[in-house]
Design an enzyme around this catalytic site. Structure first.
Site, mmCIF file in Angstrom:
data_model
loop_
_atom_site.group_PDB
_atom_site.id
_atom_site.type_symbol
_atom_site.label_atom_id
_atom_site.label_comp_id
_atom_site.label_asym_id
_atom_site.label_seq_id
_atom_site.Cartn_x
_atom_site.Cartn_y
_atom_site.Cartn_z
ATOM 1 N N LYS A 1 0.879 -1.162 0.000
ATOM 2 C CA LYS A 1 0.000 0.000 0.000
ATOM 3 C C LYS A 1 0.920 1.216 0.000
ATOM 4 C CE LYS A 1 -3.311 2.623 2.723
ATOM 5 N NZ LYS A 1 -3.605 2.997 4.116
ATOM 6 N N GLY B 1 -7.857 9.488 9.373
ATOM 7 C CA GLY B 1 -8.160 9.526 10.800
ATOM 8 C C GLY B 1 -9.132 10.603 11.215
ATOM 9 N N ALA C 1 -9.285 6.002 4.002
ATOM 10 C CA ALA C 1 -9.151 7.235 4.789
ATOM 11 C C ALA C 1 -10.448 8.024 4.888
ATOM 12 C CB ALA C 1 -8.073 8.141 4.218
ATOM 13 N N GLY C 2 -10.772 8.417 6.097
ATOM 14 C CA GLY C 2 -11.904 9.297 6.348
ATOM 15 C C GLY C 2 -13.153 8.600 6.833
ATOM 16 N N ASN D 1 -9.349 1.948 9.594
ATOM 17 C CA ASN D 1 -8.480 1.668 10.738
ATOM 18 C C ASN D 1 -8.960 2.447 11.964
ATOM 19 O OD1 ASN D 1 -6.487 1.364 12.655
ATOM 20 N ND2 ASN D 1 -4.791 1.563 11.246
ATOM 21 N N THR D 2 -8.753 3.776 11.949
ATOM 22 C CA THR D 2 -9.050 4.578 13.130
ATOM 23 C C THR D 2 -10.494 4.424 13.611
ATOM 24 O OG1 THR D 2 -7.419 6.201 12.402
ATOM 25 C CG2 THR D 2 -9.011 6.935 14.051
#
Lengths: 70, 264, 264, 70, 264, 264, 70, 70
Positions: free
Chosen positions: E99, E160, E186-187, E208-209
């Site tokens: 990635k 994040g 992301a986001g 993830n976050t």
């Protein structure tokens, strides 16, 4: 024997090699209002007099038109 | 209040740049330019019609002593086309300024970040003052600034879509990081869009379709002028923060009471 | 262009109404009123401090011959409080106009549709010119219009929040159906918000916090004036439609080609 | 024997019944700048002269202040 | 319904990719991976602590036979850092997938379009399977696809930030034009964001976050799994169009009438 | 996890309520109900066709022992129509529950706050369990709760528009203040909308058009089921906050360096 | 005379040149769990045996850690 | 002489007054599947037997149909 050139993408024939200013005059084009490129090279306005249109040349003759973005 | 914008050493008191495409008549073009108060006008470069080499266009009616002409590379799909068109534009206008566009896709008219940077580097090397039209990508904007561009021109939304500033967060980041003027280009559909761009700190906006294709171009041009001035003034005046909750603007105490406490 | 707004037979050339709360000083209040060009100013009604009955307030400095005073019922949580405050406001100002607010909730300051309609009906019966502050509810707006209100004043977002026009779709419906002027009240944080409200056809906007609590109230008042004028002009000029796709503003044909087709 | 009234929500005592204009004057209140309600009824300015403040009355005396919305 | 995703010849039945950062404990990491049903897990590459070379990390507890490991170049600010980290990642994981992230800016963590393309071209030449993390720029995505990337991974909003899919229009264009799988990265802050990305046709999402920092990571992981499945199913089921007006879902005729027309 | 919803003493394990209008066939209706896992199904009340009194409808195919039937007053423009239709619905279904709609406007189908409250008060006095469909007006919702309604059903956007949850802020306030279940009704176009409503704390959602008019109603019903479950789980799991800035999910230290500092 | 190298950005001294496997063992590092680059070049795992750590070398020794994005 | 009634908004004529159950049967209407209002009053199902349709009555006879919202 005639010479073959392209002007703005269209094939054209001319009788013989000709000075760029004469070519423009012959086509009733006001040099002040256009820009000219030959074979991809833009010709500075102060050098028109020294430029000859030759067999096989590709001319681009452009002007300003209304427009803002693509 | 003196509040001038400086681009490549040139000063502008109007922060509204205007395009010259899509107007119904030369009269409308002139009236719109007049009403907009603009000082910077962008034009396209196209092949002359050799069958009609002296056809007049709206541009022939413009008093160019009043405006900075900004030739653009609109319509160029590749770096080579953009370079040639920029050079031809310089020759025909006598100006070394160029609004650089490298736009491979005809449907969404989104700019090519790679090609735009490459063309910008070449044109800057040739002495051009380059104002590149880009996607609202803060890292790309920084690359172009470092390459020596005179401004960056991020899009608000798709060209001619009138969808407004859909990229506000990215534009704020670009403005926060930029050392060159940021001009919001494309997508502005109404004065509220222009005002919003100016409120967040854009240095200027460029408008074409929203004026040219409105029902009354001169009136819309005047409206855009007001919108840009409103947004600029608001930016200088420092707007209030957005708050998730309400906050009364009247004293919360001291309302008259109809029913006094009864007494024995 | 003559473009006057008429409310209950009274004409206004400015479409920006201003509140008088939250200013840092009387000087700022006066300078903001001046810069805004407003002709309609709303004021609250509160208990006199009997220990200091002649304390001057910002309002004592205003030349009331220049403005239409609009007493409001801000702070009233119930119909009875609103009725009493409206009547007291008429007595103290000599005006039978009232900006009607019935707001039970102190946190979000959202108006009570049921109480507002009931109070409006009573006040209209008493000869008041009623301008009700409401949630952007098109059916409620129609009820109030039918009850005889002089305008409807739907909110853009929470009072003093500066979140802008979050209720745009409902406000468009209210405007489409209304036979009385529609004044967007509450939530306007910047000129772009005011312009947007005017662009969709609002007849006027009312602003207070966004001007009073900005870093420079007189400059922000001037910015709001420009924003309202920009939005009104754009409404009259007929903005372009929003399109999901792009649309070039330059001719798509005739770009100069660097590489002509080679020939034998 | 004193009379007990409330003014703007606060209890007050007065010696005797008093005409509203005298009451206002006594408190240094400019009638032009205020509105008065007694027991929930707003008193029209042209009727002040005929109004007497009586034992048990609840007065509301208000003025304009800066404010835009709740 | 068999509905597998194929990337570089490898098949996945789960369309939720998971990151392994920010968890409070190895137990939470494992429980979240389990609950998410993911088959692709991304990991970062960092210097070993030579003072404590055998310290165990959450990753030591993972049964890698169950997941495809996707080493990433998170934290790399330049092309050189990304190239070295990709090569080290291949050596330590034994996988040639990467990635790719080239992110110069530490505040907004926005990727570098120029550096990412350059690094992708080099890594592809070295035989890597490259999944580049990019701004939602359709032209850049096309460049990366043409360079031979296995997917494109446009951002929904800042890493994040949990702001969701702010780039929906651009992502739709990327999906419309892409010949490789599009993974939204992301986001994503909640299942509704993941579902939205899948509904418009994204092939997968990476989270993830939003899972790791939720109050209950395993439950949020299960929620994300449901959200991705919901969005994918809705994409296949063909959602209704958005309409500006209402449309009744009950017959408009035949409502019983209380008051029949009176008769002589 | 046991997580049941209780309305008027009745328990539901599914938080997805389904409408029965607009399906292409009875088979699709049944398959969608089945796939949705719903336990609450709303139906309209209409005049019998006396020329064809035994024509079967999709509803005749439903096994009503499996669902709670919720007669609605869809199509009623006035309080009187709604009262009569509610009473007829109770007679024909044997249920005293009613989804109350008073909707004067045929174009936007927005509910009447005044008429809805009046009808609710009357029906509650007659022993009905009232679930009122309302604009997302927090003060109105509180009035209806205090009148004794079993739930409030605020709209996300216009009925059948599929525009999603345009009233999110107001719905959050309604949820924050409500002591009765909040069911989001109208506007849901896709699972992401349903998930979003549940994430902010809605107790259930009602969907009709988005399932019935999709290209594959049973599959979309399954997708909605997943979306509702995803949103509910995320609500319980506690989502991360939205942040304006980025936040790395990998360690920021320890990236390998290609170019070590040179040494003498 | 000692040799100076850097490992993961920190200066270190070693007595003499040493085979990479011995260097790792000496530092209690499991080769299976790490990757190694010397002077910017990643060393394939099957070539560790043939690699000697020399004066002035810059080693990077990395492992997998939890992480999703920058 | 015939009686004139309206059923679901349409005028109808009947020969004579008739018990509601007979009226429904005559029109092949299953009482279980409908609800009936006469002159705006809903008739409880257990009272059908006692109800007679009279001259000038306005009947509403309804059933469940698919529907979700207005």
């Amino acid at each position: 024997m005639t010479l073959r050139i392209t002007v703005n993408g269209k094939d054209r024939e001319i009788e013989a090699e000709v000075a760029l200013p004469d070519f423009l005059r012959a086509h009733d084009i006001n040099p002040r209002l256009v820009a000219v490129a030959i074979n991809g090279e833009v010709i500075p306005k102060d050098q028109y007099a020294g430029i000859t249109v030759r067999d096989g040349d590709a001319l681009e003759i452009v002007r300003m038109v209304g427009g803002g973005a693509s | 209040m003196s509040d001038t914008l400086t681009i490549a050493g040139k000063q502008f008191s109007s922060r509204l740049f205007l395009g010259t495409g899509k107007y119904a008549s030369p009269e409308q073009t002139l009236a719109a330019l007049e009403a907009s108060g603009t000082e910077m006008v962008t034009v396209a470069i196209r092949r002359l019609d050799l069958d009609n080499p002296n056809a007049r266009t709206e541009l022939d009616y413009i008093d160019w002593s009043r405006y900075t002409v900004l030739p653009n590379t609109a319509g160029c799909k590749t770096v080579d086309e953009a370079l040639l068109t920029a050079r031809l534009g310089r020759s025909v206008t006598g100006s070394n300024w160029v609004k650089l566009e490298v736009i491979p896709d005809p449907k969404y008219l989104l700019p090519d970040p790679i090609g735009t940077l490459r063309a910008a580097e070449q044109l800057i090397a040739e002495g051009f003052v380059v104002l590149p039209y880009i996607h609202a990508d803060p890292v790309l904007a920084k690359h172009l600034e470092e390459a020596g561009c005179a401004t960056v021109m991020p899009l608000g939304s798709a060209i001619g879509s009138g969808q407004g500033i859909l990229t506000l967060d990215e534009i704020k980041i670009i403005i926060e990081n930029a050392k060159v003027p940021v001009v919001v280009d494309a997508g502005i559909g109404a004065p509220s869009d222009a005002a919003l761009a100016m409120e967040v700190g854009a240095d200027a906006v460029l408008v074409n379709t929203a004026v040219a294709k409105s029902q009354d171009p001169p009136l819309m041009a005047a409206a855009m002028k007001l919108g840009v001035e409103a947004g600029r003034a608001a930016h200088l005046a420092g707007r209030i923060d957005r708050k998730p909750y309400a906050s009364a603007s009247s004293p919360t105490e001291g309302v008259a009471q109809a029913a006094p406490i009864a007494r024995a």
